[in-house]
Design an enzyme around this catalytic site. Sequence first.
Site, PDB file in Angstrom:
ATOM      1  N   PRO A 139      10.804   1.484  -0.845  1.00 19.21           N
ATOM      2  CG  PRO A 139      12.094   1.074   1.069  1.00 19.21           C
ATOM      3  CD  PRO A 139      11.543   2.153   0.347  1.00 19.21           C
TER       4      PRO A 139
ATOM      5  CB  CYS B 220       9.793  -3.980   8.007  1.00 19.54           C
ATOM      6  SG  CYS B 220       9.039  -5.391   7.045  1.00 19.54           S
TER       7      CYS B 220
ATOM      8  NE  ARG C 237       0.318   0.316   0.904  1.00 14.31           N
ATOM      9  CZ  ARG C 237      -0.788   0.887   1.641  1.00 14.31           C
ATOM     10  NH1 ARG C 237      -1.698  -0.333   1.642  1.00 14.31           N
ATOM     11  NH2 ARG C 237      -0.973   1.669   2.279  1.00 14.31           N
TER      12      ARG C 237
END
Length: 333
Positions: free
Chosen positions: A32, A114, A239
Amino acid sequence: MIIQNTQDKEFNNLNSISIGNVKINSKVVSAPMAGITDYVLRKLIRKYSKDCLLTTEMISSEALVQREDCHIVKTDDEEIPVSFQISGHKPSLVAKSAQILSDKATIIDINMGCPVNKVMKATDGCALMKSPDVAASLIRAVKEVVDLPVTCKFRLGINQNCINFVDFAVKMQEAGAAAICVHARTRVQMYSGVADWKMVSALRGEIDIPYFINGDIVSVETAEQAMNDSLADGLAVGRGLLGNPWLPAQIDEYLKFGKKPEEKSIYEKLAVLKEHLDAEIAFRGELNGIKFFRKFYPYYIKGLRGASEFRGRLVTEENYEKIISILQEIKNA
């Protein structure tokens, strides 16, 4: 793409992995990424990989319970298997969000990794690693209201002086997590430095559920090394997807069949760039789609002669016909 229910406890075979009672015929997950792994990019990844587990952008539980029809939750049956990632620290809101998403999701994932300041200050994301009991309560709350596997993604710890991912993983398993994913960096590192894949191997033998390795996986070679170093059951590509939506499929083919991919030509990359751009425009409208897509240009044209000059023009251009003209210049360069 095949997805099956299974009660098989052998989750780590050559070609598949079981997360709770869901069998995924791949060991690859698209990780995600907020503002990145939207409906459009997930559909593009699925075009190349029929089996990998897709994951949505992080979805705020606070926001979702106030507006259930937001565009961030858009999906369709072609995406399956797909994991919906929820952020939050209040068990009631996270559980309510899971209920809202349960008819769309194959798996519910809770964000516990996160590192950005806004999320940390809300005591969400990686801040939960400071409060394992709160984190565990989120797992239990979701399991009480949905009949889907519940997973979570977190980091090595807050900083080098607080590396607690093993104990944290054990706690999440005890709460009922069906699998976990570890980004092999601390919160303080954010996305800098090098992911410590070998450190994550400490999980082997400590938990009975499958675990996925994440961080710095940008090719089939780094995927293989990350799996070997971490002893993980699967991997999550983050990424490395940028400008490279075929990467999960390439990794999957390599892990299953030992087939190394051929380098994509500039013509192939530009064709996918345009496909991606056109799909974002169709999804968001022309101007919003063009503005949203700006972040992707550098990755699709990275390494090309004159890339810096072309990038500078593309990221400021708002006229679709002029963008297509620039892409044609790149082809002819």
